[in-house]
Structure formats: structure tokens, C-alpha cells
Enzyme design. Sequence first.
Site, mmCIF file in Angstrom:
data_model
loop_
_atom_site.group_PDB
_atom_site.id
_atom_site.type_symbol
_atom_site.label_atom_id
_atom_site.label_comp_id
_atom_site.label_asym_id
_atom_site.label_seq_id
_atom_site.Cartn_x
_atom_site.Cartn_y
_atom_site.Cartn_z
ATOM 1 N N ARG A 1 29.991 30.219 38.860
ATOM 2 C CA ARG A 1 29.415 30.352 37.521
ATOM 3 C C ARG A 1 28.605 29.097 37.206
ATOM 4 N NH1 ARG A 1 33.444 32.225 32.965
ATOM 5 N NH2 ARG A 1 34.182 30.078 32.968
ATOM 6 N N SER B 1 33.271 41.929 32.293
ATOM 7 C CA SER B 1 34.230 41.391 31.321
ATOM 8 C C SER B 1 34.464 42.382 30.192
ATOM 9 C CB SER B 1 33.691 40.091 30.712
ATOM 10 O OG SER B 1 33.593 39.082 31.675
ATOM 11 N N LYS C 1 35.647 27.754 26.387
ATOM 12 C CA LYS C 1 34.491 28.211 25.627
ATOM 13 C C LYS C 1 34.974 28.943 24.385
ATOM 14 C CE LYS C 1 33.811 32.472 28.334
ATOM 15 N NZ LYS C 1 32.812 33.266 29.076
#
Length: 201
Positions: free
Chosen positions: A32, A101, A130
Amino acid sequence: MTALPQKIYPVVDSATWVDRLGGAGARFIQLRLKDMEEDALRAEIRQGHAYAKQHGVCLVLNDYWQIALDEGIDYIHLGQEDLDTADLAAIRKGGIRLGISTHCHEELDRALSCNPDYVALGPIWETKLKKMAFGPQGPLKLTEWRKLIGNLPLVAIGGITLERAWACIEAGADSVSAVSAFIRQPDPEGQVKAWLAAVEG
């Protein structure tokens, strides 16, 4: 439906981690990358892919589906917002597997309509990495998702630690994913081995 490559699923932010964690035994790793210039981004992805091939790792690229197609990456992982712009037909035509997701029933319905190769549910516990629009789901939501998706592989993510990993597997997850619990630890390679021992027992 194809089973996931492994019950642990580290998420990493550089190619070097693919080398280190792959060398320690991780076989399912998400790369990522954020806020990189195009040339540097592609170079990092290529290096990560090279390390993945070296260690027999199934590499998952987050977000950058077009680059995944160009480079022949194994999997692409998309968030709900990425589905707005991703060319799912091109991804399928390119033979790349797809993970999506989910955080709520509406997102799960949307994900399932895309015929994914796995769905991820999170955050299972609170995460500080996050800002999340959704609160902790808890392991019981994994059991609910398991019933809703049948044999489709399920990934648990968000606030998962070594001590919590097995609870996710017991609740119905096929694989447990984490960032900090691998790459923000004093002994990341040791963490890979400890997690494998915890979830494959």
C-alpha cells in the site's frame, strides 16, 4: 472460490518489507503506497513484485489497478471509493484477482455485486492508523459476514494484534490483516513467525 494463500496478511508501505516479511515466511502481502510520483511509484511496485517472486509471495497491490495490470500483479485491493473509477471488466480480463474493503451491509452488497475474490471487513477493533468513518465492528460481525458470504474468502483488518488474531479466525475470518503489528514492531520477522504459529495451530 479460490482459497487465500495464507491466514496472515501483512500490509506494508515499501518494497523492502515485501523482502523482509516474505523472507520470514509471509506469503500473502499487500503493498500500500501513498503520495508518490509516478516514476518512483512504478519503480517501488516493480521492486516489490520482484521480491514477491523471489520469496513465493502472492502480492496484492492497493488501489493502483492500472499499474497492477501493466505489471502482472497477482491481486488488486480496492476500497469502496476506488470502485467508482476502477475498470472491473479490464481487471477481470487481465486475470487479476480482486479484494474489496467493506464496513457495512450496503458496502458488502456493492462488493458482492463485483464478484470479488475476497472481501475484507474492518475495523474489527479501533485503529489509529487512519481516520475511519466506521467504528469497531468486533469479531461477532465477522461471524455475521461469514454467514452472508458463504464460502467467499473473508479478511479481518483493523486493530488486530497477535493476541487477537485467533479470535478472528474462530469468528469466521480466513485471514487476518494488520499493518502496525508487523512493520511497527522491534522484530517484524519474529512477528510473522509468531502470527503464523498463532493462526495455524
